[in-house]
Design a protein around this motif. Structure first.
Motif, PDB file in Angstrom:
ATOM      1  N   GLY A   1       0.824  -1.204   0.000  1.00 49.90           N
ATOM      2  CA  GLY A   1       0.000   0.000   0.000  1.00 49.90           C
ATOM      3  C   GLY A   1       0.861   1.258   0.000  1.00 49.90           C
ATOM      4  N   ASP A   2       2.070   1.182   0.553  1.00 49.05           N
ATOM      5  CA  ASP A   2       2.933   2.369   0.625  1.00 49.05           C
ATOM      6  C   ASP A   2       3.346   2.865  -0.759  1.00 49.05           C
ATOM      7  OD1 ASP A   2       4.485  -0.128   0.639  1.00 49.05           O
ATOM      8  OD2 ASP A   2       6.250   1.176   0.768  1.00 49.05           O
ATOM      9  N   TRP A   3       3.210   2.005  -1.787  1.00 46.36           N
ATOM     10  CA  TRP A   3       3.562   2.435  -3.131  1.00 46.36           C
ATOM     11  C   TRP A   3       2.479   3.289  -3.783  1.00 46.36           C
ATOM     12  CZ3 TRP A   3       5.792  -2.731  -5.491  1.00 46.36           C
ATOM     13  CH2 TRP A   3       7.118  -2.871  -5.058  1.00 46.36           C
ATOM     14  N   ALA A   4       1.307   3.347  -3.159  1.00 46.69           N
ATOM     15  CA  ALA A   4       0.226   4.117  -3.773  1.00 46.69           C
ATOM     16  C   ALA A   4       0.363   5.588  -3.397  1.00 46.69           C
ATOM     17  CB  ALA A   4      -1.126   3.557  -3.336  1.00 46.69           C
ATOM     18  N   SER A   5       1.577   6.114  -3.468  1.00 46.15           N
ATOM     19  CA  SER A   5       1.813   7.522  -3.152  1.00 46.15           C
ATOM     20  C   SER A   5       3.103   7.968  -3.821  1.00 46.15           C
ATOM     21  CB  SER A   5       1.939   7.719  -1.636  1.00 46.15           C
ATOM     22  OG  SER A   5       3.119   7.110  -1.153  1.00 46.15           O
ATOM     23  N   MET A   6       3.198   9.268  -4.052  1.00 45.22           N
ATOM     24  CA  MET A   6       4.406   9.809  -4.675  1.00 45.22           C
ATOM     25  C   MET A   6       5.616   9.561  -3.780  1.00 45.22           C
ATOM     26  SD  MET A   6       3.160  10.917  -7.464  1.00 45.22           S
ATOM     27  CE  MET A   6       4.698  11.577  -8.076  1.00 45.22           C
ATOM     28  N   ILE A   7       5.442   9.824  -2.476  1.00 45.68           N
ATOM     29  CA  ILE A   7       6.581   9.656  -1.567  1.00 45.68           C
ATOM     30  C   ILE A   7       6.981   8.185  -1.485  1.00 45.68           C
ATOM     31  CG2 ILE A   7       7.242   9.785   0.887  1.00 45.68           C
ATOM     32  CD1 ILE A   7       5.836  12.470   1.047  1.00 45.68           C
ATOM     33  N   GLY A   8       5.968   7.283  -1.512  1.00 44.43           N
ATOM     34  CA  GLY A   8       6.265   5.850  -1.431  1.00 44.43           C
ATOM     35  C   GLY A   8       7.099   5.387  -2.613  1.00 44.43           C
ATOM     36  N   VAL A   9       6.717   5.834  -3.808  1.00 37.31           N
ATOM     37  CA  VAL A   9       7.472   5.444  -4.994  1.00 37.31           C
ATOM     38  C   VAL A   9       8.847   6.108  -4.973  1.00 37.31           C
ATOM     39  CG1 VAL A   9       7.552   5.636  -7.517  1.00 37.31           C
ATOM     40  CG2 VAL A   9       5.414   4.988  -6.382  1.00 37.31           C
TER      41      VAL A   9
END
Ligand SMILES: [Zn+2]
Lengths: 338, 798
Positions: free
Chosen positions: B167-175
């Motif tokens: 789920g952390d990849w569903a964000s600009m900061i995560g990517v």
């Protein structure tokens, strides 16, 4: 007397030359060379000849006899050859007419592909295992490290039969069924039907998967890569490249998806591979420690890998089949193409 | 998730091109669904300045403009838009330009006036659907420059598929965090520039958390004096690239922060909250509320709500309520940023049949630490963009910090599992680059504390996957294991069924493969007995036609026959091998029994110029049944079947080694009619299970006879009803031990024999193992046979 010989010879030669069929030839032979024939008559005259003339006359008769024999034989061969040629001409077939072919049956393309894939793994030492289509949630999900509130269950649009019983959404439950029956080493391939609540241009509610599982001492991710790379070269051709990408499956860790170089454009990019040059064909990974926990295997002693591939997609790729619906429509105009 | 490259560069320095970046993301597990080059198909669009606007001499709805595009003479352009004025800067396409969708600009005459280009609306440049007017650009934009960068048309958008455990990849900061680790660059998280009011938030509101298990953390902020209005260009550009339509600054800020941090926020209209306070609690059984989608929801005590002093104002983490929705008149906002229990969100979302962006994120697992950053970031943006006055401090109900896991990695275990040699220093560094903190170390191991955003990491194997990803799957060696064979066989039937398939294909049959579903109608339409209605039924079938698992192969294959005849294929020889399913009262799982079905119809052989094709008949089918049963080494027997499936007199039950395993026959005309099949069909269905259980029998050698056989023929006339099989059998019994074989070589009924009679012509093969038979031997045997046939069936020699 010599004149008699000469007369017989001449008469015979004329007659032989005029012969037109084998029956007449046989009659001529009897007339000249038979027991009561003209040569025999000449021989009878020989007894009445003076002893001093006898050798010369005997020689002359023999010459005539030999000449007749060989003339008859020659004529016989001519006539036989002529008859044969006539018969052959009469019996010649029309080579351009189609051959009378035995009716050809066709194995369904899915089963052809399954046979080919299974054959490769059997050769590597794997054996076939099977399990039921109607499966418990325990085997389909829980024992594969996918408890009831696990988000991964959402992605499996599951058919339910009753509480706790589903149509299996993948062939993976057979992993657990086999591991429960035996201690390592385990090396299986599992072709089978699988089901998801999905029916559109690219999904069929029933489809086929092939699962693989290897568990033993010291099985590594490198082994997984090696086995599958060998498989794709054997199945898709020696130039086929395999690429492994990180992915997520609840029952493997680390997990990967494997792509093969696009068989259509050979990596250059085309519509089939969405211009990436790669085609995703299977999911795989190292068996998750929790799965070993359910199986009662010691994760410190054994490691294993597992993989699962969609047969429908592979069949469609190999045979350039444009729509999944052809696979289960059973139109003989489709089935007979394979 | 749509990732804009320009936006991504806010957080991490990226100096590879878009292709390489896509490749790198792919190899980290960020699956790229599509790469979209915004403005890729657009050329020759420049920043233009409108010098004059004159009415069109011959059209009321058009104007004639002169526009300066920085080079050459100003262009005369005919335009239908109304929203521009002299001096405006607008994107201007010149002759030869290409616009979205491949539209090409040419010199045109419009109502008698030449037009040398076009001034563009948003949709013409592929920026959404808007065609209400020209895009009016910032007055500072330099005339004559390529317009694309000023419109966000120089961006690349990566459409990525977020894995369910990440789920952390569903964000600009995560990517960006992954890429920063991948490229060894720092991650720039935007600094918060927030000037809080002197008044503390606690003077405006309060948060009471009555359900800390379902909501470990709840943060509120109060924002006063909010001026709702449009968002600035830079934010709109990014929201558009991410696939979000800009709405207003308040909504856009929550969406922007959601995309940036991955953390869902919710804004309530503070003035509409009773007593202006918030209570996090379970719903009361039967409590109702109307959600933002206008639906009235009935809640249970298993569901978490965000309530004010009186009533629920939001289904926690899933959807807000209509009552407290932020609107035009809102001036004070209560902003929520919380961390909800993923399982609770998932269950509530399911129970309500309500799946939202927010619920999906919470059920994947949000980050309790990010909740705080996200609300501060949003407050600062609202201050900047909506003139919000932010009350001082957080209303933070976080009774017990979410515990952070610690996991130990053994370096040699990593290498043993991967089959690779990754040096321990590298292993540790991959983890620390990703935000894992080393808390303990030995020469062989390290123990790390898992970051709050990594819900997927719980044990050593998970760390090994991280190391494998950053080492690169492509750098792990390729080895082929040697597989140790084992003796037990798991599925011996697999090979037997494959062999049967090949046998039938060899006989010219074509295999079909049907969905294994069935239905009551399908069973009834085929004339199958009611017993076949006892089926394994699905709770959630795709349709009524697929409501159960098949109890017979007959409906499927008959349907294939009907389909093919309908499509012009009339000569059919089909088979299917597959399971049928029958429920078991005494077991959880049903019986799955492998079966075989064969359907024949039309001509028995292909059309051919030298002979007329023969139509299939019962005995074609029977012969196949005999071959199949023989293939398994069993003996067979056919007896009369009374089934309504078959036409009377052409149906048979089939027994193998004495056990009935199936039936075959000519399909009853009534059934053909109900299936809309216009020609005869012969159907066989066998249960293969008893055949598969038979022990493997190998043929045993019989010595080749040393003496020639004697052949005798005999034709007898009997009553037409006498089965030929009975005549054969009687002859066989009477023939003595020299009789090796009895064959029927002709059956005749007609003028040559009396009415009601038939002639059966039999061929006998006599043979002795130790002598050549003489006529007396065979005459004696034939006499005995004839006497027996006369006795049993009143047979007369013909
Ligand atoms: Zn391609």
């Amino acid at each position: 007397m010599n004149a008699d010989c000469e007369a017989v010879r001449q008469a015979a030669m004329e007659e032989i030359d005029a012969l037109e069929d084998l029956r007449a030839l046989e009659e001529s032979r009897v007339r000249f060379l038979g027991r009561k024939g003209r040569i025999a008559a000449l021989m009878r005259l020989l007894g009445e000849t003076s002893p001093e003339d006898r050798p010369a006359l005997g020689k002359a008769i023999n010459e005539v006899k030999e000449a007749l024999t060989s003339a008859l034989e020659a004529r016989k061969q001519e006539l036989e050859a002529r008859d044969l040629a006539a018969r052959a001409a009469a019996e010649a077939v029309d080579l351009s007419l189609p051959g009378r072919r035995p009716r050809q049956g066709h194995m369904h393309v899915i089963n052809q592909v399954i046979d080919d894939i299974v054959g490769i793994f059997v050769e590597l030492g794997f054996q076939v295992a099977a399990g039921p289509d109607v499966e418990t949630e325990y085997y389909n999900f829980d024992s594969l490290n996918t408890p009831s509130d696990h988000p991964a269950r959402d992605s499996h649009d599951t058919f339910f039969v009753k509480p706790g019983v589903v149509l299996r959404t993948h062939t993976s439950p057979v992993q657990m069924r086999v591991m429960e029956r035996t201690q390592p080493p385990v090396a299986i391939v599992v072709p089978g039907r699988t089901y998801r609540v999905d029916n559109d241009a690219s999904h069929s509610p029933m489809f086929y998967q092939i699962e693989g599982l290897l568990v033993d001492h010291g099985v590594t991710f490198a082994d997984l890569k090696g086995t599958l790379a060998l498989f794709v070269r054997r199945f898709f051709g020696p130039d086929t490249k395999a690429r492994f990408r990180p992915h997520f499956f609840p029952f493997t860790e680390p997990s990967a998806e494997m792509d093969i170089s696009c068989s259509v454009c050979r990596g250059a990019g085309c519509r089939v591979c969405k211009h990436s040059g790669w085609l995703e064909i299977l999911g795989c990974g190292m068996v998750h420690p929790n799965v070993f926990g359910y199986a009662g295997y010691d994760y410190e002693t054994y490691t294993g890998y597992a993989f699962g591939m969609g047969v429908d997609r592979i069949a469609m790729l190999r045979h350039a089949i444009s729509s999944i619906s052809f696979l289960y429509e059973n139109d003989v105009r489709f089935l007979e193409q394979f | 998730m749509r990732i804009s490259l320009n936006w991504l560069k806010d957080y991490v320095d990226i100096d590879v091109d878009a292709d390489q970046l896509a490749e790198d993301m792919t190899m980290l597990g960020l699956e790229i669904e599509a790469v979209e080059q915004l403005g890729a198909d657009i050329t020759n669009v420049f920043v233009g300045r409108i010098l004059s606007i004159e009415p069109h001499p011959d059209a009321d709805n058009l104007v004639v403009c002169k526009t300066d595009v920085g080079h050459g003479e100003p262009l005369q352009i005919i335009c239908g838009a109304k929203n521009m004025k002299v001096g405006d800067k607008v994107p201007t396409a010149v002759v030869g330009a290409k616009l979205a969708g491949g539209f090409e600009i040419t010199k045109r005459k419009m109502r008698g006036v030449d037009s040398y280009g076009m001034m563009c609306a948003a949709d013409e440049l592929g920026l959404g659907e808007d065609h209400s007017g020209l895009i009016i650009m910032d007055p500072a934009t330099p005339v004559g420059r390529d317009a694309k960068p000023y419109l966000g048309l120089d961006d690349v958008v990566f459409e990525i598929e977020v894995l369910p455990n990440r789920g952390d990849w569903a964000s600009m900061i995560g990517v960006a965090r992954e890429l920063a680790a991948r490229y060894g660059r720092p991650l720039h998280v935007p600094a918060i520039k927030l000037q809080e009011m002197a008044t503390p938030a606690s003077q405006f509101s309060s948060v009471t958390n009555e359900a800390p298990v379902l909501c470990p953390r709840y943060i509120g902020r109060v924002l006063n004096g909010v001026k709702v209005g449009p968002s600035p260009d830079w934010m709109c550009k990014r929201l558009l690239a991410a696939g979000q339509r800009p709405i207003n600054n308040v909504v856009d800020v929550t969406n922007y922060v959601l995309l940036e941090t991955g953390h869902p926020l919710h804004a309530f209209d503070y003035s509409l909250l009773a007593e202006h306070r918030v209570i996090v609690r379970r719903a009361k059984p039967g409590e109702t509320m109307r959600t933002l989608d206008g639906e009235a929801r009935t809640l249970t005590d298993q569901m978490l709500v965000i309530a004010d002093a009186e009533r629920p104002q939001a289904v926690a983490g899933i959807m807000g309520g209509e009552h407290s929705e932020v609107g035009e008149g809102t001036t004070t906002v209560f902003l929520e940023s919380a961390y909800f229990d993923p399982v609770s969100i998932r269950r509530t979302s399911r129970a309500l049949g309500l799946m939202t962006e927010s619920s999906q994120r919470f059920q994947r697992g949000a980050d309790p630490e990010m909740a705080e950053y996200a609300i501060n970031r949003a407050a600062a943006l609202m201050q900047e963009l909506a003139s919000a006055e932010v009350a001082q401090g957080l209303l933070d109900a976080y009774p017990e910090p979410v515990p952070r896991r610690e996991v130990t990695l053994r370096y040699d275990r990593n290498n043993a599992l991967l089959g690779a040699h990754v040096p321990p220093d590298n292993q540790r560094k991959y983890l620390t680059d990703l935000g894992f903190e080393v808390v303990n170390e030995s020469p062989d191991t390290c123990t790390v504390r898992v970051p709050t955003w990594r819900h997927d990491v719980a044990e050593e194997a998970d760390l090994i996957e991280e190391i494998a990803r950053f080492h690169g799957y492509e750098h792990i060696p390729v080895t082929v294991p040697s597989v140790r064979p084992i003796e037990v066989r798991f599925a011996p039937e697999h090979d037997a069924l494959a062999a049967l398939r090949r046998l039938l294909v060899g006989y010219g049959l074509t295999e079909v493969c049907n969905w294994t579903f069935s239905s009551d109608d399908a069973v009834r339409n085929c004339g199958l007995e009611d017993a076949y209605l006892d089926m394994v039924r699905l709770e959630n079938p795709l349709s009524e036609r697929q409501a159960a698992m098949r109890s017979s192969l007959a409906p499927g294959i008959l349907n294939n026959v009907a389909f093919n005849i309908r499509h012009g294929s009339n000569d059919l020889a089909l088979f299917e091998i597959g399971p049928v399913y029958r429920p078991r009262a005494d077991r959880e799982l049903p019986d799955e029994t492998p079966g075989l079905a064969i359907a024949l119809s039309g001509a028995a052989e292909d059309r051919y110029w030298s002979r007329a094709p023969r139509a299939v008949d019962f005995h074609d089918l029977k012969g196949l049944a005999e071959r199949v049963i023989e293939h398994f080494g069993a003996g067979f027997e056919f007896t009369v079947s009374e089934s309504a499936l078959f036409q009377a007199g052409q149906g048979a039950n089939i027994a193998a080694d004495g056990e009935v395993i199936g039936r075959c026959g000519r399909i009853h005309p009534h059934v053909l009619r109900s299936l809309d099949i216009p020609q005869d069909v012969y159907l066989l269905e066998l249960n293969l299970d008893p055949l598969l259980r038979l022990p493997q029998r190998y043929s045993q050698f019989q010595s080749i006879p040393a003496f020639p056989p004697s052949l005798r023929d005999m034709a007898v006339v009997v009553d037409a009803e006498v089965p030929a099989g009975a005549i054969c059998e009687a002859a066989r019994r009477a023939g003595g031990k020299l009789l090796q074989r009895v064959e029927i070589f002709d059956i005749y009924e007609g003028k040559q024999v009396p009415a009601g009679k038939k002639s059966v012509a039999l061929g006998f093969v006599f043979q002795s193992p130790d002598r050549t038979l003489i006529d007396a031997d065979t005459e004696k045997a034939c006499d005995k046979i004839l006497r027996a046939l006369k006795h049993a069936y009143q047979a007369e020699l013909r």
